[in-house]
Design a protein around this motif. Structure first.
Motif, PDB file in Angstrom:
ATOM      1  N   MET A   1       0.853  -1.176   0.000  1.00 44.20           N
ATOM      2  CA  MET A   1       0.000   0.000   0.000  1.00 44.20           C
ATOM      3  C   MET A   1       0.896   1.236   0.000  1.00 44.20           C
ATOM      4  SD  MET A   1      -3.000   0.883   2.681  1.00 44.20           S
ATOM      5  CE  MET A   1      -4.504   1.276   1.884  1.00 44.20           C
ATOM      6  N   HIS A  39      -8.326   4.030  -1.509  1.00 44.51           N
ATOM      7  CA  HIS A  39      -7.206   3.100  -1.646  1.00 44.51           C
ATOM      8  C   HIS A  39      -7.292   2.134  -0.466  1.00 44.51           C
ATOM      9  CE1 HIS A  39      -5.435   5.980  -4.495  1.00 44.51           C
ATOM     10  NE2 HIS A  39      -5.928   6.878  -3.669  1.00 44.51           N
ATOM     11  N   TYR A  40      -7.105   0.845  -0.724  1.00 40.98           N
ATOM     12  CA  TYR A  40      -7.256  -0.114   0.361  1.00 40.98           C
ATOM     13  C   TYR A  40      -6.325  -1.310   0.217  1.00 40.98           C
ATOM     14  CZ  TYR A  40     -10.057  -2.628  -3.073  1.00 40.98           C
ATOM     15  OH  TYR A  40     -10.478  -3.277  -4.213  1.00 40.98           O
ATOM     16  N   LYS A  41      -6.089  -1.934   1.359  1.00 41.82           N
ATOM     17  CA  LYS A  41      -5.427  -3.231   1.447  1.00 41.82           C
ATOM     18  C   LYS A  41      -6.329  -4.064   2.349  1.00 41.82           C
ATOM     19  CE  LYS A  41      -1.200  -5.568   2.825  1.00 41.82           C
ATOM     20  NZ  LYS A  41       0.152  -5.381   3.370  1.00 41.82           N
ATOM     21  N   THR A  50      -5.005 -11.767   0.687  1.00 42.63           N
ATOM     22  CA  THR A  50      -4.689 -10.349   0.847  1.00 42.63           C
ATOM     23  C   THR A  50      -4.539  -9.716  -0.521  1.00 42.63           C
ATOM     24  OG1 THR A  50      -3.590 -10.740   2.968  1.00 42.63           O
ATOM     25  CG2 THR A  50      -3.048  -8.696   1.829  1.00 42.63           C
ATOM     26  N   GLU A  52      -4.810  -5.598  -2.728  1.00 41.38           N
ATOM     27  CA  GLU A  52      -4.868  -4.137  -2.671  1.00 41.38           C
ATOM     28  C   GLU A  52      -5.643  -3.626  -3.862  1.00 41.38           C
ATOM     29  OE1 GLU A  52      -1.173  -2.064  -2.125  1.00 41.38           O
ATOM     30  OE2 GLU A  52      -0.355  -3.685  -0.891  1.00 41.38           O
ATOM     31  N   GLU A  54      -7.847   0.189  -5.553  1.00 39.22           N
ATOM     32  CA  GLU A  54      -8.423   1.514  -5.385  1.00 39.22           C
ATOM     33  C   GLU A  54      -9.718   1.537  -6.178  1.00 39.22           C
ATOM     34  OE1 GLU A  54      -6.628   4.861  -8.314  1.00 39.22           O
ATOM     35  OE2 GLU A  54      -5.212   4.077  -6.859  1.00 39.22           O
TER      36      GLU A  54
END
Length: 96
Positions: A1, A39-41, A50, A52, A54
């Protein structure tokens, strides 16, 4: 990120996510500078994948789909959840 400039953020969250059994098995880190592009994780609480990304997220509720198991995770407002919990709570017997 990518690195976050906290001085510019309009929205930031870093929280644990629960699976269907109520176990905290996932995690979400998310921020936005304009409350439009987020924006994310995310570590999926269902399959622990997992990833990531946006996204432009419109009005709530927000849902982010895991590309691995295709289950969606709700990104709720912490304040909203707390208000609901207080509202749903039964009166304390000592208050009566």
């Amino acid at each position: 990120m990518k690195d976050i400039d906290f001085e510019r953020t309009e929205y930031v969250t870093n929280r644990e996510l629960e699976n269907d059994e109520g176990e905290e098995t996932g995690k979400l880190q998310m921020f936005s500078y304009d409350n439009e592009v987020f924006h994310y994780k995310l570590t999926c609480p269902y399959c622990q994948h997992t990833f990531e990304g946006e996204e432009e997220l419109g009005s709530r509720p927000w849902w982010i789909e895991c590309p691995e198991c295709t289950r969606s995770t709700n990104v709720y407002r912490i304040k909203d959840k707390k208000k609901r919990e207080i509202k749903d709570r039964a009166p304390d017997p000592s208050d009566v």
